[in-house]
Design an enzyme around this catalytic site. Structure first.
Site, PDB file in Angstrom:
ATOM      1  N   LYS A   1       6.303   0.441  -8.408  1.00 24.19           N
ATOM      2  CA  LYS A   1       5.319   1.260  -7.695  1.00 24.19           C
ATOM      3  C   LYS A   1       5.579   2.748  -7.991  1.00 24.19           C
ATOM      4  CE  LYS A   1       3.874  -2.174  -4.376  1.00 24.19           C
ATOM      5  NZ  LYS A   1       4.715  -3.294  -3.906  1.00 24.19           N
TER       6      LYS A   1
ATOM      7  N   SER B   1       1.487  -2.463   3.977  1.00 22.63           N
ATOM      8  CA  SER B   1       0.574  -2.047   2.906  1.00 22.63           C
ATOM      9  C   SER B   1      -0.893  -2.062   3.311  1.00 22.63           C
ATOM     10  CB  SER B   1       0.784  -2.923   1.685  1.00 22.63           C
ATOM     11  OG  SER B   1       0.427  -4.250   1.986  1.00 22.63           O
TER      12      SER B   1
ATOM     13  N   HIS C   1       6.787   0.181  -0.636  1.00 27.16           N
ATOM     14  CA  HIS C   1       5.695   1.156  -0.520  1.00 27.16           C
ATOM     15  C   HIS C   1       6.161   2.494   0.062  1.00 27.16           C
ATOM     16  CE1 HIS C   1       2.020  -0.864  -1.734  1.00 27.16           C
ATOM     17  NE2 HIS C   1       2.431  -1.959  -1.130  1.00 27.16           N
TER      18      HIS C   1
END
Ligand SMILES: *Cc1c(COP(=O)(O)O)cnc(C)c1O
Length: 394
Positions: free
Chosen positions: A241, A182, A210
């Site tokens: 997310k 990240s 992610h």
């Protein structure tokens, strides 16, 4: 007792402040989106994990609202007592289909998925081999299990090979990595990891938090990018997310692994099941992405446009294969000042410095979304250029 403890806490808090590490919360008074309202001011948001713009998407809102009306607000139970609706099972099937895996188990978060995956599966005679930059929840999950621990430098395949050689005496070996890291936006070299895993007889786990929805042509994550769908034994991910951003996590992969987790994984057995509306909106999110590739294509287009324009302007961008763009400034104070000036320009980003990133590698992290329109990207780039010239970065 408490008065002395209170003094101790005050000292600790003072130390955090003095080190410049004190975290403040920013108060938003609008829905999450490419443009948000912060204390009566509208700013363009470039620091959310809302990669596909689903956090406030009409189809997810509708699915959630319908489920809220028809299935109620909360389950008041863990999954195996009376906390499983058809919606939970359907979401698990939907996730398995999306990733091309055999079975899926839901958790309240990916933090819980990672916290509950190692301890039930591995024991003292086994080995976990973990990338040094893996997410905190993986580190904590590994701590809870008795397996022998090995750590290799970020994406360093020579180091991983050394660890695998050292771990040959152990019964089972599991390599674990984030799909996308990240802070840099780099993708784990999963092709090489899987090749080493075959060579040294190990299993592979990837945390796609992610990368899912983002990486790979259709957003199936790192296994799609490297043409390895179905090859990896364990994937974990979040619904917090790209897939709507509410709450929830999952572990998906080989069916026996998921079956054992349902019997023994503590965050699953001892924590509440996700609300029906979250399950319904999750199903809607995956179905939306199954139907066509508009959002994934838009995200990829936005990201490459942003990186290209920023590089042309003279900024130093870490090579990225995700929607995370690290604008390198190196100096911690500069990064902080840069981020503050950007906010005055109406651009919401986060500056990161040591200890979140290595010393001398301070940066501003920009997160691109499919919800960003071209003018919003251009506004952001323009603001970067203005502040960059002011601070003599470009
Ligand atoms: C965000 C993140 C998590 C935590 O996900 P939650 O569902 O918010 O708990 C876990 N792993 C990685 C790699 C993440 O980026």
């Amino acid at each position: 007792m408490y008065s002395s403890f209170q003094k101790h806490l005050s000292r600790e808090l003072e130390e955090i402040r003095e080190a410049g590490l004190y975290k403040e919360e920013r108060i938003i008074i609008s829905p999450q989106g490419p443009s948000i309202t912060v204390k009566e001011k509208e700013v363009l948001n470039f620091c959310a994990n809302n990669y596909l713009g689903l956090s406030n998407h009409p189809q997810l809102l509708q699915a959630a609202a319908e489920a809220l009306q028809q299935r109620g607000y909360g389950m008041s139970s863990v999954r195996f007592i009376c906390g499983t609706q058809d919606l939970h099972k359907e979401l698990e099937h939907t996730i398995s289909r999306f990733f091309g895996t055999e079975d899926t188990i839901l958790y309240a978060s990916c933090f819980d998925a990672n916290g509950g995956v190692f301890e039930p599966l591995l024991d003292r005679e086994d080995a976990v081999i973990s990338d040094a930059l893996n997410h905190a929840s993986i580190i904590d999950g590994v701590r809870l299990c008795k397996a022998q621990r090995y750590r290799y430098a970020n994406a360093d395949m020579t180091d991983l090979e050394n660890c695998l050689q050292q771990a040959q005496q152990q019964r089972f070996r599991l390599i674990v990595t984030d799909g996308v890291f990240s802070m840099d936006g780099n993708v784990a070299p999963l092709d090489k990891i899987c090749a080493l895993a075959s060579r040294y007889n190990a299993m592979v786990m990837v945390d796609e938090s992610h990368s899912a929805g983002v990486v790979g042509n259709t957003g199936r994550g790192t296994t799609e990018l490297y043409n390895l769908m179905g090859r990896v034994e364990i994937l974990t991910g979040t619904l917090g997310k790209a897939f709507g951003g509410a709450i929830g996590g999952f572990t998906t992969g080989k069916k026996e692994i998921v079956e054992l987790l349902r019997q023994r994984s503590r965050p699953y057995l001892f924590s509440n099941s996700i609300p029906p509306m979250v399950a319904a909106a999750g199903i809607a999110a995956f179905n939306l992405l199954d139907k066509d590739n508009t959002l994934q294509d838009k995200l990829h287009g936005n990201t490459s446009y942003f990186v290209r324009k920023m590089q042309e302007a003279g900024f130093d961008i870490k090579p990225t294969q995700s929607a995370i763009c690290a604008v390198m400034l190196y100096d911690a104070r500069l990064a902080q000042e840069f981020a503050a000036l950007l906010q005055e320009e109406g651009i919401y980003v986060t500056g990161f410095s040591y200890p979140v990133v290595p010393k001398g590698e301070a940066r501003i992290r920009v997160q691109i979304s499919a919800a960003h329109e071209p003018w919003q990207l251009d506004d952001c780039i323009q603001a970067f250029c203005k502040v960059g010239k002011e601070l003599k970065v470009i």
